[in-house]
Design an enzyme around this catalytic site. Structure first.
Site, mmCIF file in Angstrom:
data_model
loop_
_atom_site.group_PDB
_atom_site.id
_atom_site.type_symbol
_atom_site.label_atom_id
_atom_site.label_comp_id
_atom_site.label_asym_id
_atom_site.label_seq_id
_atom_site.Cartn_x
_atom_site.Cartn_y
_atom_site.Cartn_z
ATOM 1 N N LEU A 79 0.830 -1.203 0.000
ATOM 2 C CA LEU A 79 0.000 0.000 0.000
ATOM 3 C C LEU A 79 0.869 1.259 0.000
ATOM 4 O O LEU A 79 0.578 2.247 -0.662
ATOM 5 C CB LEU A 79 -0.938 0.005 1.212
ATOM 6 C CG LEU A 79 -1.958 1.142 1.244
ATOM 7 C CD1 LEU A 79 -2.880 1.092 0.028
ATOM 8 C CD2 LEU A 79 -2.787 1.097 2.521
ATOM 9 N N ILE A 91 21.860 20.609 15.341
ATOM 10 C CA ILE A 91 21.384 19.481 16.156
ATOM 11 C C ILE A 91 22.155 18.195 15.877
ATOM 12 O O ILE A 91 22.087 17.242 16.635
ATOM 13 C CB ILE A 91 19.873 19.270 15.936
ATOM 14 C CG1 ILE A 91 19.112 20.573 16.151
ATOM 15 C CG2 ILE A 91 19.308 18.196 16.853
ATOM 16 C CD1 ILE A 91 19.318 21.235 17.504
ATOM 17 N N GLU A 139 26.906 13.185 11.086
ATOM 18 C CA GLU A 139 26.146 11.914 11.183
ATOM 19 C C GLU A 139 25.966 11.184 9.861
ATOM 20 O O GLU A 139 24.950 10.529 9.644
ATOM 21 C CB GLU A 139 24.782 12.155 11.855
ATOM 22 C CG GLU A 139 24.900 12.698 13.264
ATOM 23 C CD GLU A 139 23.555 12.881 13.978
ATOM 24 O OE1 GLU A 139 22.567 12.235 13.582
ATOM 25 O OE2 GLU A 139 23.505 13.676 14.927
ATOM 26 N N GLU A 153 12.544 21.642 19.536
ATOM 27 C CA GLU A 153 11.718 22.174 18.474
ATOM 28 C C GLU A 153 10.762 23.188 19.083
ATOM 29 O O GLU A 153 9.977 22.844 19.964
ATOM 30 C CB GLU A 153 10.942 21.017 17.842
ATOM 31 C CG GLU A 153 10.150 21.357 16.624
ATOM 32 C CD GLU A 153 8.672 21.470 16.922
ATOM 33 O OE1 GLU A 153 8.217 22.618 17.063
ATOM 34 O OE2 GLU A 153 8.008 20.442 17.015
ATOM 35 N N HIS A 197 11.585 21.299 9.032
ATOM 36 C CA HIS A 197 10.725 20.357 8.303
ATOM 37 C C HIS A 197 10.243 20.934 6.988
ATOM 38 O O HIS A 197 9.547 20.286 6.232
ATOM 39 C CB HIS A 197 9.550 19.947 9.188
ATOM 40 C CG HIS A 197 10.015 19.387 10.495
ATOM 41 N ND1 HIS A 197 10.250 20.182 11.596
ATOM 42 C CD2 HIS A 197 10.350 18.129 10.867
ATOM 43 C CE1 HIS A 197 10.689 19.429 12.583
ATOM 44 N NE2 HIS A 197 10.757 18.188 12.174
HETATM 45 N N1 GLN Z 1 21.050 14.266 16.282
HETATM 46 C C1 GLN Z 1 19.953 13.861 15.468
HETATM 47 C C2 GLN Z 1 19.996 14.564 14.133
HETATM 48 O O1 GLN Z 1 20.434 15.665 14.062
HETATM 49 C C3 GLN Z 1 18.644 14.152 16.130
HETATM 50 C C4 GLN Z 1 17.512 13.612 15.343
HETATM 51 C C5 GLN Z 1 16.158 13.857 15.968
HETATM 52 O O2 GLN Z 1 16.012 14.601 16.893
HETATM 53 N N2 GLN Z 1 15.144 13.229 15.459
HETATM 54 O O3 GLN Z 1 19.584 14.035 13.129
HETATM 55 ZN ZN ZN Z 2 14.817 16.481 16.681
#
Ligand code: GLN
Ligand code: ZN
Length: 755
Positions: free
Chosen positions: A17, A432, A485, A667, A696
């Site tokens: 789906l 972040i 990352e 956030e 986002h």
């Molecule tokens: N350290 C992660 C990142 O920057 C945190 C991800 C998250 O909060 N969902 O992707």
């Molecule tokens: Zn986050």
């Protein structure tokens, strides 16, 4: 004994789906083709249940996006801006779910929220003044008739009016009470039409009854159903609840003419006591939720049948049921070819749960069930010593004492020591953690996974990426850097793979929202760290620059919450085991020269109990300490950061402060600054970086926008405590917009800091 299933996974054994819907969204298939896939899946799922021997088989648990949205749609909760597009019914529906951009118009999606204490997300229905509550569409009728044509008489399922109203957002002048009468009429219409089509039972889902209910809530619920019952005939309503017990309203339910009450015996701690105390109404059937719809462990038949026997002894007419929809477990174990039998024999996914429910239904009617081969087989399994204990882990945890949860210097003093060490400017800037995961990054990772490139080549590529992103951050003038990352697929899986005690699956997908599915790892046994996880990347990144580079970890609460948990030890014990494993990583990072370590707790709020009265005793009282156990071993000059994704923690701010982190980023850009007010009210002590823009969306925020946001923050947060950062990781964004946004972010920080 009759058996019932509350709902069945709809995304498909191989996520059919999801793929069909995504093709439809991209314009690669048309509506007819998508609907054909839907019909095939419904048919397959119906027959799976029928052939397993389930008596009460759900329909309308299928959905192209979300069942609550389906209910909102059929009751007419469709704001005019979506109708105005003038597109097909299905496209209007998808416009509400995902937004719409085209020549017909440009509308945003309705917001999405977590479904009770699960990791499923529903679309939040909206009632504005344009909404006209009336029967809209035919989905539930069509799906009932479709099943009937296949020779299966089903139990249609629909979210009930109380739950629908408790989850909807009222954005105009109308309130719940204003649309109640119209809504009652719509539900009556639906029930009556289903009856005329041949339905005997209807399952009305009211999970909101397991939340704390005020006297007004109770009265409201009663008034809705008293009205509904006045306008329906012989159709039997099953009032279905799940995810907890209905302690606030249980005695009152007896007075309403429901033919069945569906109660959760697993998450509903008080369910048995309520029946003990108030009895169970003679005129109703009890749909006893005894097979776990949320977790993947096999059912212990002896335990379940004991409960059933006790209920029968009370003269109660019992139907054996899943505890909630099976939506929350993967489809079938059958496809897990790589997982050894020694593990698999302990698990039951949705298909295997059907077998369990049917078997239990049969055994419950058999006075000598303990001699049956099904029962004996099950008990052999449960009597066997499961190979999951690691004495070293147990001993280590047993030796943990109060002081292991505390840093040895308090936060104020640490702040002074850290100020001296880092000499950061006022309003320090950071991100972040992740930077855009461009196609080449994903390709490198997947080539390595498939064995197409050597480990050396894989690492070389990532190190190049790290170097590039370090230079970029230096160039634009960020103060605290990250390595990007690039090595991570998912923030839990990446860590789980380095932990003993974890199992991974290949196809065990669970729908998270719409077309998005997750594959939660399974906590099989005692957890410990097998090897250093992030040290090499962080050390390399730090070697490239004089600015501090944050070590980047996922915290124990989030790792636990996004896994299938064990059922043989407590959540507290499991979380603490994970905490010790991640603590090892924290200490390794520190030992190797990493001076700032961020421990993400994106999912901290996820398993917060549904009832406020349980928040601390059943969750925060050990979740917060688990975080502290992870972080507390470092020296005072090492700065601990944490990050949370949703600012929905206005009501647990003291608990967040009590994590005793030095800095938290979260956030905030989408919320209405309410969180900032409550930080002030609660005299929040942790330094904070409430995200200054929304990652986002691909929009680039202007310098002015960011200085404005910072201005509002400064009214509520002391200057020396305020950090400047985006609101989450940047991995889903493109490089261009990321660069432009961060340049503006740094400019804004410099302006307000007069740098
Ligand atoms: N350290 C992660 C990142 O920057 C945190 C991800 C998250 O909060 N969902 O992707
Ligand atoms: Zn986050």
């Amino acid at each position: 004994m009759k058996t019932s299933v509350i709902g069945f996974p709809r995304i498909g054994e191989m996520r059919e789906l999801k793929f069909a819907a995504e093709k439809f969204f991209r314009g690669e298939i048309n509506e007819e083709e998508l609907k054909k896939v839907g019909a095939e899946l419904r048919k397959k799922h119906l027959f799976e249940q029928k052939n397993a021997g389930i008596d009460f088989i759900p329909v309308n648990d299928f959905s192209y996006y979300d069942c609550l949205l389906d209910t909102a749609y059929i009751t007419g909760m469709i704001p005019e801006r979506y109708k105005k597009l003038g597109v097909s019914e299905l496209s209007t529906y998808f416009a509400m779910a995902r937004g719409y951009q085209g020549k017909e118009g440009d509308v945003k999606a309705l917001p999405m929220k977590k479904w009770y204490n699960t990791n499923y997300h529903y679309i939040v229905p909206e009632v504005d003044d344009s909404v006209e509550i009336r029967l809209f569409g035919n989905k539930i009728f069509d799906e009932f008739e479709e099943a009937l044509a296949l020779g299966i008489k089903t139990k249609p399922v629909i979210a009930g009016p109380y739950t629908l109203l408790s989850l909807a957002r009222f954005t105009g002048t109308k309130q719940k009470e204003d649309i109640k009468d119209d809504l009652v009429a719509v539900y009556q219409g639906i029930f009556n039409k289903l009856e005329s089509l041949g339905a005997e039972w209807i399952q009305v889902d009211e999970p909101s009854l397991v939340r704390d209910m005020s006297l007004d809530d109770i009265a409201f619920f009663e008034s809705i159903y008293t009205e509904i019952f006045k306008g329906i005939k012989n159709i039997k309503l099953l009032l279905q609840t799940y995810f907890g017990d209905v302690r606030d309203i249980y005695p009152r339910l007896a007075k309403l003419p429901f033919a069945g009450l569906g109660l959760d015996f697993l998450e509903g701690k008080e369910t048995k006591n309520l029946i003990e105390k108030y009895g169970f109404p003679k005129d109703k059937q009890l749909f006893a939720g005894l097979v776990n719809g949320k977790n993947i462990w096999k059912n212990n038949y002896a335990k379940t049948l004991n409960v059933v026997r006790e209920l029968k002894e009370k003269g109660i007419n019992v139907v054996l049921s899943s505890s909630c929809s099976l939506l929350h477990v993967p489809y079938t174990l059958d496809n897990e070819k790589k997982l050894s039998e020694k593990y698999k024999e302990y698990f039951a996914f949705a298909i295997e749960k059907l077998v369990e429910i049917a078997e239990l239904g049969k055994l419950a009617d058999d006075n000598n069930y303990d001699c049956t081969k099904e029962f004996v087989k099950n008990q052999i399994l449960f009597n066997k010593q499961r190979d999951c204990v690691d004495e070293k882990v147990r001993e280590r945890l047993a030796a943990v004492t109060e002081k292991d949860f505390n840093r040895n210097v308090d936060r104020k003093e640490r702040a002074a020591i850290q100020r001296d060490r880092f000499k950061l400017p006022l309003f320090p800037t950071t991100t972040i953690g992740s930077f855009p995961q461009t196609a080449d990054v994903k390709k490198n990772r997947s080539a390595f996974r498939k064995g197409e490139i050597s480990e050396a080549d894989y690492k070389k590529f990532n190190k190049k990426k790290i170097e590039r992103i370090i230079r970029f951050q230096e160039e634009i003038g960020l103060d605290v850097l990250v390595h990007g990352e690039y090595e991570r697929n998912d923030m839990v899986e990446y860590f789980g793979e380095a932990l003993d005690g974890y199992l991974f699956t290949e196809y065990a997908w669970v729908q998270s929202y719409g077309t998005r599915c997750l594959k939660p790892p399974i906590i099989w046994g005692d957890v410990s760290r097998r090897r250093p996880i992030t040290v090499e990347w962080s050390v390399y990144a730090q070697s490239l620059t004089d600015k501090p580079v944050k070590g980047m970890l996922t915290g124990p609460v989030t790792i636990f919450n996004w896994s299938f948990p064990r059922e043989d030890i407590s959540i507290k014990e499991s979380m603490n085991q994970i905490a010790l494993a991640i603590r090892d990583e924290v200490l390794d990072l520190e030992k190797n020269g990493i001076s700032i370590i961020q421990i993400d707790e994106a999912a901290l709020r996820e398993k917060l109990p549904l009832r406020k009265s349980d928040w601390y005793s059943e969750y925060l009282d050990f979740a917060i300490p688990a975080f502290r156990l992870t972080a507390s071993g470092v020296r005072p000059e090492t700065q601990i950061h944490t990050h949370m994704c949703y600012s929905e923690f206005t009501d647990i701010i003291p608990a967040i402060d009590n994590m005793d982190a030095d800095v938290i980023t979260f956030e905030a850009s989408r919320s209405d600054l309410q969180i900032l007010d409550s930080l002030k009210e609660n005299d929040f002590q942790t330094q904070v970086g409430p995200g200054v823009y929304d990652i986002h969306s691909p929009r680039v925020p202007s310098v002015e926008e960011i200085t404005d946001a910072l201005g509002k923050m400064r009214e509520r947060i002391a200057d020396e405590n305020l950090w400047v950062n985006p609101d989450c990781g940047l991995k889903t964004r493109g490089e261009e917009e990321t660069k432009a946004s961060l340049i503006n972010l740094v400019k804004a920080a410099h302006i307000i800091g007069e740098r």
